[in-house]
Scaffold this motif. Sequence first.
Motif, PDB file in Angstrom:
ATOM      1  N   ASP A 174      36.406  47.602 -14.114  1.00 29.03           N
ATOM      2  CA  ASP A 174      37.755  48.067 -13.793  1.00 29.03           C
ATOM      3  C   ASP A 174      37.611  49.177 -12.762  1.00 29.03           C
ATOM      4  O   ASP A 174      37.245  50.301 -13.084  1.00 29.03           O
ATOM      5  N   PHE A 175      37.862  48.844 -11.489  1.00 31.68           N
ATOM      6  CA  PHE A 175      37.679  49.807 -10.411  1.00 31.68           C
ATOM      7  C   PHE A 175      38.535  51.057 -10.601  1.00 31.68           C
ATOM      8  O   PHE A 175      38.219  52.121 -10.093  1.00 31.68           O
ATOM      9  N   ARG A 176      39.628  50.901 -11.310  1.00 32.78           N
ATOM     10  CA  ARG A 176      40.519  52.038 -11.488  1.00 32.78           C
ATOM     11  C   ARG A 176      39.943  53.077 -12.453  1.00 32.78           C
ATOM     12  O   ARG A 176      40.377  54.223 -12.464  1.00 32.78           O
ATOM     13  N   SER A 177      38.940  52.665 -13.235  1.00 37.90           N
ATOM     14  CA  SER A 177      38.381  53.579 -14.220  1.00 37.90           C
ATOM     15  C   SER A 177      36.880  53.322 -14.404  1.00 37.90           C
ATOM     16  O   SER A 177      36.448  52.837 -15.456  1.00 37.90           O
ATOM     17  N   PRO A 178      36.072  53.633 -13.371  1.00 37.14           N
ATOM     18  CA  PRO A 178      34.622  53.421 -13.507  1.00 37.14           C
ATOM     19  C   PRO A 178      34.038  54.316 -14.592  1.00 37.14           C
ATOM     20  O   PRO A 178      34.437  55.470 -14.740  1.00 37.14           O
ATOM     21  N   LYS A 179      33.089  53.769 -15.363  1.00 35.73           N
ATOM     22  CA  LYS A 179      32.490  54.526 -16.452  1.00 35.73           C
ATOM     23  C   LYS A 179      30.977  54.598 -16.261  1.00 35.73           C
ATOM     24  O   LYS A 179      30.329  53.560 -16.085  1.00 35.73           O
ATOM     25  N   GLN A 180      30.444  55.806 -16.301  1.00 31.66           N
ATOM     26  CA  GLN A 180      29.000  55.957 -16.186  1.00 31.66           C
ATOM     27  C   GLN A 180      28.341  55.446 -17.460  1.00 31.66           C
ATOM     28  O   GLN A 180      28.725  55.814 -18.564  1.00 31.66           O
ATOM     29  N   ILE A 181      27.340  54.572 -17.280  1.00 32.22           N
ATOM     30  CA  ILE A 181      26.665  54.001 -18.448  1.00 32.22           C
ATOM     31  C   ILE A 181      25.224  54.483 -18.571  1.00 32.22           C
ATOM     32  O   ILE A 181      24.615  54.343 -19.629  1.00 32.22           O
ATOM     33  N   SER A 182      24.672  55.043 -17.491  1.00 32.33           N
ATOM     34  CA  SER A 182      23.304  55.550 -17.564  1.00 32.33           C
ATOM     35  C   SER A 182      22.995  56.376 -16.321  1.00 32.33           C
ATOM     36  O   SER A 182      23.750  56.370 -15.337  1.00 32.33           O
ATOM     37  N   SER A 183      21.870  57.080 -16.382  1.00 36.85           N
ATOM     38  CA  SER A 183      21.382  57.815 -15.214  1.00 36.85           C
ATOM     39  C   SER A 183      19.898  58.059 -15.387  1.00 36.85           C
ATOM     40  O   SER A 183      19.365  58.016 -16.506  1.00 36.85           O
ATOM     41  N   VAL A 184      19.222  58.319 -14.287  1.00 35.82           N
ATOM     42  CA  VAL A 184      17.790  58.578 -14.342  1.00 35.82           C
ATOM     43  C   VAL A 184      17.424  59.554 -13.228  1.00 35.82           C
ATOM     44  O   VAL A 184      17.896  59.438 -12.099  1.00 35.82           O
TER      45      VAL A 184
END
Length: 204
Positions: A45-55
Amino acid sequence: ISLAVGRELASFDVEATLILLSRDEKLAYVTTRNPQRVRIYNTSDFRSPKQISSVDIGKRSSRMLMFLALSPDETVLCASNNEDVKLLNISDPKAPRLIGSYKMETHNPELTFVSMAFTQDNRYLFIAEVGFRILDISNSQAITEVYSRDLSINKPLSTISASHDRELIYLADGEGALNIFNVSNPREPKIISTVRFNDSTVSS
């Protein structure tokens, strides 16, 4: 930072240096500097991007940009700031892993643009800056440079593109030339053509 095509589609909550989308546009790979980090967002959903991980991929750097390239099968992500090359296993986007790194000796350390492309089998990485180099990444713990060519230009190569079968590499430089390499054998690439244009910059 916002991702827009004609109108605003998405807004990320970080000061990004580069955004790369997966082929299906359901994932966004976002780089930040100081600290150098790759963040992965679900953009279903481009209107509400959600971060799922990072490194984390490195210490603080004076380099402004962190460039990205995605392998053809989208299981490996390469990040580079023209000082280091980092390889990430992203087969599970929720748990990316740093699997290898390589310290680059750049042809011109003052120029900070990097463009990259993988071979179809993920065994080699093509890199363009002011020169052209090829890394053997088949063993991510022992990355080696197998080819390097200084193209003797004063501006960075503006882009690198691969043919669909990954046997041809197109290098557009900042001085109005398109260099075409046959890389069917990545350890012995051959330049097969150079096309010069009137414009000072070529991109592809």
